[in-house]
Design an enzyme around this catalytic site. Structure first.
Site, PDB file in Angstrom:
ATOM      1  N   ARG A  73       0.816  -1.224   0.000  1.00  0.00           N
ATOM      2  CA  ARG A  73       0.000   0.000   0.000  1.00  0.00           C
ATOM      3  C   ARG A  73       0.849   1.273   0.000  1.00  0.00           C
ATOM      4  O   ARG A  73       0.494   2.287   0.622  1.00  0.00           O
ATOM      5  CB  ARG A  73      -0.952   0.055   1.206  1.00  0.00           C
ATOM      6  CG  ARG A  73      -1.872  -1.096   1.342  1.00  0.00           C
ATOM      7  CD  ARG A  73      -2.818  -1.292   0.160  1.00  0.00           C
ATOM      8  NE  ARG A  73      -3.550  -2.490   0.406  1.00  0.00           N
ATOM      9  CZ  ARG A  73      -3.142  -3.712   0.021  1.00  0.00           C
ATOM     10  NH1 ARG A  73      -2.043  -3.854  -0.700  1.00  0.00           N
ATOM     11  NH2 ARG A  73      -3.859  -4.770   0.302  1.00  0.00           N
ATOM     12  N   GLU A 110      -4.731   3.166   6.395  1.00  0.00           N
ATOM     13  CA  GLU A 110      -4.716   2.808   4.974  1.00  0.00           C
ATOM     14  C   GLU A 110      -5.632   3.797   4.238  1.00  0.00           C
ATOM     15  O   GLU A 110      -5.338   4.229   3.137  1.00  0.00           O
ATOM     16  CB  GLU A 110      -5.204   1.368   4.779  1.00  0.00           C
ATOM     17  CG  GLU A 110      -5.238   0.984   3.311  1.00  0.00           C
ATOM     18  CD  GLU A 110      -5.319  -0.518   3.061  1.00  0.00           C
ATOM     19  OE1 GLU A 110      -4.828  -1.313   3.901  1.00  0.00           O
ATOM     20  OE2 GLU A 110      -5.862  -0.897   2.022  1.00  0.00           O
ATOM     21  N   CYS A 157     -10.375  -1.388   4.039  1.00  0.00           N
ATOM     22  CA  CYS A 157      -9.675  -1.444   5.331  1.00  0.00           C
ATOM     23  C   CYS A 157      -9.261  -0.045   5.767  1.00  0.00           C
ATOM     24  O   CYS A 157      -8.750   0.739   4.983  1.00  0.00           O
ATOM     25  CB  CYS A 157      -8.433  -2.326   5.224  1.00  0.00           C
ATOM     26  SG  CYS A 157      -8.859  -4.067   5.105  1.00  0.00           S
TER      27      CYS A 157
HETATM   28  C1  LIG Z   1     -15.545  -2.557  -0.374  1.00  0.00           C
HETATM   29  C2  LIG Z   1     -14.101  -2.132  -0.582  1.00  0.00           C
HETATM   30  C3  LIG Z   1     -13.120  -3.095  -0.708  1.00  0.00           C
HETATM   31  C4  LIG Z   1     -11.774  -2.718  -0.896  1.00  0.00           C
HETATM   32  N1  LIG Z   1     -10.830  -3.693  -1.008  1.00  0.00           N
HETATM   33  C5  LIG Z   1      -9.531  -3.342  -1.221  1.00  0.00           C
HETATM   34  C6  LIG Z   1      -8.520  -4.361  -1.377  1.00  0.00           C
HETATM   35  O1  LIG Z   1      -8.777  -5.543  -1.318  1.00  0.00           O
HETATM   36  N2  LIG Z   1      -7.245  -3.947  -1.606  1.00  0.00           N
HETATM   37  C7  LIG Z   1      -6.905  -2.615  -1.696  1.00  0.00           C
HETATM   38  O2  LIG Z   1      -5.719  -2.299  -1.938  1.00  0.00           O
HETATM   39  N3  LIG Z   1      -7.835  -1.636  -1.543  1.00  0.00           N
HETATM   40  C8  LIG Z   1      -9.132  -1.964  -1.315  1.00  0.00           C
HETATM   41  N4  LIG Z   1     -10.083  -0.982  -1.166  1.00  0.00           N
HETATM   42  C9  LIG Z   1      -9.676   0.443  -1.154  1.00  0.00           C
HETATM   43  C10 LIG Z   1      -9.765   1.134  -2.542  1.00  0.00           C
HETATM   44  O3  LIG Z   1     -10.789   0.583  -3.314  1.00  0.00           O
HETATM   45  C11 LIG Z   1      -8.461   1.052  -3.317  1.00  0.00           C
HETATM   46  O4  LIG Z   1      -7.388   1.620  -2.572  1.00  0.00           O
HETATM   47  C12 LIG Z   1      -8.561   1.778  -4.670  1.00  0.00           C
HETATM   48  O5  LIG Z   1      -7.462   1.391  -5.450  1.00  0.00           O
HETATM   49  C13 LIG Z   1      -8.596   3.303  -4.562  1.00  0.00           C
HETATM   50  O6  LIG Z   1      -8.831   3.840  -5.876  1.00  0.00           O
HETATM   51  P1  LIG Z   1      -9.702   5.147  -6.104  1.00  0.00           P
HETATM   52  O7  LIG Z   1      -9.654   5.464  -7.558  1.00  0.00           O
HETATM   53  O8  LIG Z   1     -11.067   4.977  -5.532  1.00  0.00           O
HETATM   54  O9  LIG Z   1      -8.850   6.220  -5.305  1.00  0.00           O
HETATM   55  P2  LIG Z   1      -9.405   7.417  -4.392  1.00  0.00           P
HETATM   56  O10 LIG Z   1     -10.077   6.854  -3.199  1.00  0.00           O
HETATM   57  O11 LIG Z   1     -10.135   8.397  -5.219  1.00  0.00           O
HETATM   58  O12 LIG Z   1      -8.011   8.080  -3.948  1.00  0.00           O
HETATM   59  C14 LIG Z   1      -7.132   7.416  -3.063  1.00  0.00           C
HETATM   60  C15 LIG Z   1      -5.785   8.160  -3.110  1.00  0.00           C
HETATM   61  O13 LIG Z   1      -5.225   8.002  -4.408  1.00  0.00           O
HETATM   62  C16 LIG Z   1      -5.032   9.287  -5.010  1.00  0.00           C
HETATM   63  N5  LIG Z   1      -5.353   9.150  -6.420  1.00  0.00           N
HETATM   64  C17 LIG Z   1      -6.472   8.664  -7.000  1.00  0.00           C
HETATM   65  N6  LIG Z   1      -6.364   8.657  -8.334  1.00  0.00           N
HETATM   66  C18 LIG Z   1      -5.134   9.161  -8.600  1.00  0.00           C
HETATM   67  C19 LIG Z   1      -4.404   9.420  -9.781  1.00  0.00           C
HETATM   68  N7  LIG Z   1      -4.889   9.155 -11.002  1.00  0.00           N
HETATM   69  N8  LIG Z   1      -3.169   9.981  -9.667  1.00  0.00           N
HETATM   70  C20 LIG Z   1      -2.644  10.264  -8.467  1.00  0.00           C
HETATM   71  N9  LIG Z   1      -3.260  10.029  -7.310  1.00  0.00           N
HETATM   72  C21 LIG Z   1      -4.496   9.487  -7.370  1.00  0.00           C
HETATM   73  C22 LIG Z   1      -5.951  10.243  -4.278  1.00  0.00           C
HETATM   74  O14 LIG Z   1      -5.434  11.572  -4.337  1.00  0.00           O
HETATM   75  C23 LIG Z   1      -5.910   9.663  -2.891  1.00  0.00           C
HETATM   76  O15 LIG Z   1      -4.727  10.104  -2.232  1.00  0.00           O
HETATM   77  C24 LIG Z   1     -11.431  -1.337  -0.969  1.00  0.00           C
HETATM   78  C25 LIG Z   1     -12.441  -0.364  -0.852  1.00  0.00           C
HETATM   79  C26 LIG Z   1     -13.765  -0.753  -0.657  1.00  0.00           C
HETATM   80  C27 LIG Z   1     -14.819   0.307  -0.537  1.00  0.00           C
END
Ligand SMILES: Cc1cc2nc3c(=O)[nH]c(=O)nc-3n(C[C@H](O)[C@H](O)[C@H](O)COP(=O)(O)OP(=O)(O)OC[C@H]3O[C@@H](n4cnc5c(N)ncnc54)[C@H](O)[C@@H]3O)c2cc1C
Length: 302
Positions: A177, A296, A226
């Protein structure tokens, strides 16, 4: 924050950046928590150096939103604007075992698109919501795999040089992460190298992962996945569970009964409720286990 200066507004239009006034981040995050601010929707990557320069020279602070699935956003009027990439069509282009993917692509859709073309490896990430850019930023992973293992090239806006650059996979470090990207770097596109596998075989892996998620996570409820990272050699969820803290609530912010490291918004939780719950759980774990849990979830507090 509201952009009111007509000169900035005119320049945004010239850069083909869509300005959405007073967007509610509560409606754009999987936790369903967050206040309001102006949202800037970016339709072409090439405008980023100019856009960032425009915002910086006019003292407009900004944050970068992907799919909002790993975020806890503060309440009320937020003191920064939010930038978000608009998903292009197509967002995935295949070339043999290489998938060229836009950062705004939906992660799950990208995995199934590649699976149908007999490209696998990413089965563990099925069910992880959000964009490919967000997954890259956080090095999303599950069930023993992480997206970083498949990254061969990343196109990004680099805050340090204020330019769009391309990095090769070996120039980036991907850890649990965590990545070596600078906090203000913006992921724009990625090339993944995926192993050939039959669709049937990939589907089998996807079904197993889906079943594991269904049986252990509160999938129907609002969460950000998480809340804490697992400390080396241990499990945050197991410690919280052993302390009997499942179900503990502050307002509508609640430790899931299903998975102790998932905190859910069971109604109208505020960011303040969720942050109080996180601080309380962290303190209890510290007291009982001597372990300081690291977030996280990414917190954007006002
Ligand atoms: C039900 C559920 C299950 C999940 N299971 C997992 C799992 O198994 N494993 C896991 O790792 N995560 C998990 N997650 C967390 C999450 O889904 C992941 O971390 C996901 O990859 C975040 O992507 P996002 O586009 O939604 O980012 P966001 O939530 O929009 O952003 C997260 C961070 O990334 C940055 N960011 C987003 N896009 C960019 C970009 N293009 N360039 C630069 N920075 C950026 C944002 O500024 C922020 O700091 C889960 C979440 C939920 C709700």
């Amino acid at each position: 924050m509201h952009i009111r200066d007509p000169k900035i507004i005119a320049r945004l239009a010239e850069l083909n950046v869509e300005l959405r006034r007073g967007a509610s981040l509560g409606g754009m995050t999987s936790l369903g928590i967050g206040g309001t601010t102006d949202l800037l929707r970016i339709k072409n990557h090439e405008c980023l150096p100019e856009l960032l320069n425009l915002l910086d020279t006019n003292d407009v602070p900004h944050k970068f939103l992907g799919g909002g699935s790993n975020l806890l956003v503060g309440d009320g009027e937020l003191p920064w604007v939010v930038l978000q990439l608009v998903r292009p069509e197509p967002d995935v282009v295949l070339d043999g075992n290489f998938a060229h993917v836009d950062a705004a692509a939906d992660l799950g859709r990208m995995i199934t698109f590649c699976a149908k073309k007999d490209l696998g490896g990413m089965e563990g990430l099925i069910g992880v919501p959000g964009t490919v850019g967000g997954a890259l930023r956080m090095n999303a992973g599950a069930y023993g795999m992480q997206i970083g293992s498949y990254v061969r090239e990343v196109k990004l806006y680099r805050a340090a040089s204020r330019k769009i650059e391309v990095l090769r996979g070996h120039q980036i470090s991907f850890e649990y992460r965590h990545t070596s990207f600078a906090p203000d770097d913006m992921m724009l596109a990625v090339t993944l190298e995926l192993p050939s596998k039959s669709y049937q075989e990939i589907l089998k892996g996807i079904r197993i992962c889906n079943e594991k998620r269904r049986s252990s996570q509160p999938l129907g409820q609002k969460s950000a996945g998480c809340i804490f990272k697992n400390p080396p050699g241990s499990s945050a969820g197991r410690m919280i569970d052993e302390l009997g803290l499942k179900g503990l609530s502050v307002g509508d912010a609640r430790v899931s009964d299903r998975h102790a490291n998932f905190f859910v918004n069971a109604g109208k939780a505020s960011a303040k409720d969720m942050l109080t719950l996180i601080a309380d759980i962290r303190e209890r774990v510290q007291k009982s286990y001597g372990v300081s849990l690291e977030n996280e979830v990414v917190v954007w507090n006002a």
